[in-house]
Design a protein around this motif. Structure first.
Motif, PDB file in Angstrom:
ATOM      1  N   UNK A 121       0.839  -1.200   0.000  1.00 21.90           N
ATOM      2  CA  UNK A 121       0.000   0.000   0.000  1.00 21.90           C
ATOM      3  C   UNK A 121       0.873   1.250   0.000  1.00 21.90           C
ATOM      4  N   UNK A 122       1.973   1.208   0.719  1.00 22.59           N
ATOM      5  CA  UNK A 122       2.896   2.336   0.691  1.00 22.59           C
ATOM      6  C   UNK A 122       3.461   2.525  -0.711  1.00 22.59           C
ATOM      7  N   UNK A 123       3.833   1.419  -1.367  1.00 23.85           N
ATOM      8  CA  UNK A 123       4.355   1.561  -2.725  1.00 23.85           C
ATOM      9  C   UNK A 123       3.307   2.137  -3.666  1.00 23.85           C
ATOM     10  N   UNK A 124       2.076   1.704  -3.534  1.00 26.48           N
ATOM     11  CA  UNK A 124       1.027   2.243  -4.396  1.00 26.48           C
ATOM     12  C   UNK A 124       0.846   3.739  -4.170  1.00 26.48           C
ATOM     13  N   UNK A 125       0.950   4.167  -2.921  1.00 20.43           N
ATOM     14  CA  UNK A 125       0.821   5.598  -2.661  1.00 20.43           C
ATOM     15  C   UNK A 125       1.989   6.371  -3.256  1.00 20.43           C
ATOM     16  N   UNK A 126       3.208   5.874  -3.071  1.00 20.37           N
ATOM     17  CA  UNK A 126       4.379   6.566  -3.614  1.00 20.37           C
ATOM     18  C   UNK A 126       4.332   6.614  -5.137  1.00 20.37           C
ATOM     19  N   UNK A 127       3.871   5.547  -5.730  1.00 19.34           N
ATOM     20  CA  UNK A 127       3.720   5.518  -7.188  1.00 19.34           C
ATOM     21  C   UNK A 127       2.718   6.592  -7.632  1.00 19.34           C
ATOM     22  N   UNK A 128       1.639   6.721  -6.884  1.00 16.14           N
ATOM     23  CA  UNK A 128       0.596   7.703  -7.195  1.00 16.14           C
ATOM     24  C   UNK A 128       1.126   9.129  -7.028  1.00 16.14           C
ATOM     25  N   UNK A 129       1.807   9.389  -5.915  1.00 18.48           N
ATOM     26  CA  UNK A 129       2.289  10.743  -5.630  1.00 18.48           C
ATOM     27  C   UNK A 129       3.375  11.176  -6.606  1.00 18.48           C
ATOM     28  N   UNK A 130       4.301  10.278  -6.919  1.00 15.24           N
ATOM     29  CA  UNK A 130       5.417  10.656  -7.792  1.00 15.24           C
ATOM     30  C   UNK A 130       4.994  10.798  -9.249  1.00 15.24           C
ATOM     31  N   UNK A 131       3.804  10.367  -9.586  1.00 16.18           N
ATOM     32  CA  UNK A 131       3.300  10.565 -10.951  1.00 16.18           C
ATOM     33  C   UNK A 131       2.897  12.014 -11.198  1.00 16.18           C
ATOM     34  N   UNK A 132       2.837  12.821 -10.136  1.00 16.39           N
ATOM     35  CA  UNK A 132       2.508  14.242 -10.251  1.00 16.39           C
ATOM     36  C   UNK A 132       3.818  15.038 -10.275  1.00 16.39           C
ATOM     37  N   UNK A 133       4.097  15.691 -11.367  1.00 16.35           N
ATOM     38  CA  UNK A 133       5.364  16.422 -11.509  1.00 16.35           C
ATOM     39  C   UNK A 133       5.404  17.695 -10.680  1.00 16.35           C
TER      40      UNK A 133
END
Length: 294
Positions: free
Chosen positions: A254-266
């Motif tokens: 779940x942490x990885x999914x959140x980090x993936x989501x957040x880092x997709x925003x430049x």
């Protein structure tokens, strides 16, 4: 006149990933404490002065298994985190101190040990703060400029932190952006970089029915609202993590999914709390203290 706070590179949101390192500093009769720490995931408290071998292993899990998983994700997503660390924990887990030192993370003090300070008199609390500073500077090569207590602190805490060279305090949950906070018996305010409990992974213990899916959805929705508001005003989000909690195999995804989501925003600034505090000080102007509601 104070300026409107803006994040670097026109970022809409400042995201603070907070890694709590408490393992090795918890209450135990091995360190002369009156009793052991409660069993975290069960909430069982043993008040007798007995050694709690099973619960000690729960904390060891955070270092042995949880930390490598979290570290891998910090590296994979190029995250600069703030480590709110009890100083003794870093003494006993030098591999974590080394990562902080070598990979550009921030060391923030979570006390000399992970213990309450609300019962300390002024001299005791000052020494507690000084011991934490000296220890963290020795293990990580950097002195801490931020402070997070274990839940409670005294009326002297902010003033003592000021006097001992701290930049910011984070024992506050009242805002979604930094502000100047009043300091008792001091004419100078202090930067408050507020924290958040609602998005903290501690919820897995306080709300046993919470699933990793629930936590992830809540974190994403928090991010989305603050990101949207960030178009008009400075917003920051705190995501508090614990090695022995989010580091479990059923939760780390779940942490990885959140980090993936957040880092997709430049246009999101993922940074340390000190960098957030420094940016606030650079732009804050007249040090106007936010009015209290009490």
């Amino acid at each position: 006149m104070s300026q409107v706070l803006r994040w670097p590179n026109a970022a809409r949101l400042a995201l603070s990933i907070v890694v709590n390192v408490e393992e090795g500093s918890e209450s135990t009769i091995l360190d002369g404490d009156r009793g052991p720490e409660p069993v975290d995931e069960l909430g069982v408290t043993l008040k007798k002065p007995l050694r709690m071998h099973a619960n000690e292993s729960n904390y060891e899990y955070g270092i042995r298994e949880g930390w490598p998983r979290i570290h891998r994700l910090l590296q994979k997503y190029n995250i600069q985190a703030t480590f709110t660390a009890a100083a003794v924990s870093l003494e006993r887990a030098p591999e974590i101190a080394q990562v902080i030192r070598e990979e550009g993370h921030e060391a923030c003090s979570h006390g000399y040990r992970w213990m309450h300070q609300f019962f300390m008199n002024e001299d005791q609390e000052r020494q507690f703060i000084r011991d934490a500073v000296a220890s963290i500077e020795k293990t990580t090569g950097q002195r801490p400029y931020g402070w997070l207590s274990r839940y409670l602190h005294t009326d002297n805490t902010r003033r003592l932190l000021q006097e001992e060279g701290f930049l910011y305090h984070m024992d506050d949950y009242s805002a979604d952006a930094p502000f100047w906070g009043a300091v008792e018996n001091s004419s100078e305010p202090m930067v408050i970089v507020p924290y958040a409990l609602d998005s903290n992974d501690m919820k897995f213990w306080t709300s046993p029915s919470l699933t990793a899916e629930d936590w992830l959805q809540y974190a994403k929705r928090t991010f989305d609202v603050l990101y949207e508001e960030g178009a008009d005003t400075a917003r920051m989000m705190s995501l508090g993590l614990h090695l022995r909690i989010i580091g479990r195999p059923g939760r780390i995804w779940a942490l990885e999914e959140f980090l993936k989501y957040a880092t997709a925003h430049s246009d999101v600034w993922i940074t340390t709390r000190k960098a957030i505090a420094d940016t606030f000080v650079e732009q804050a102007g007249d040090k106007r203290v936010r009015p209290s509601l009490r």
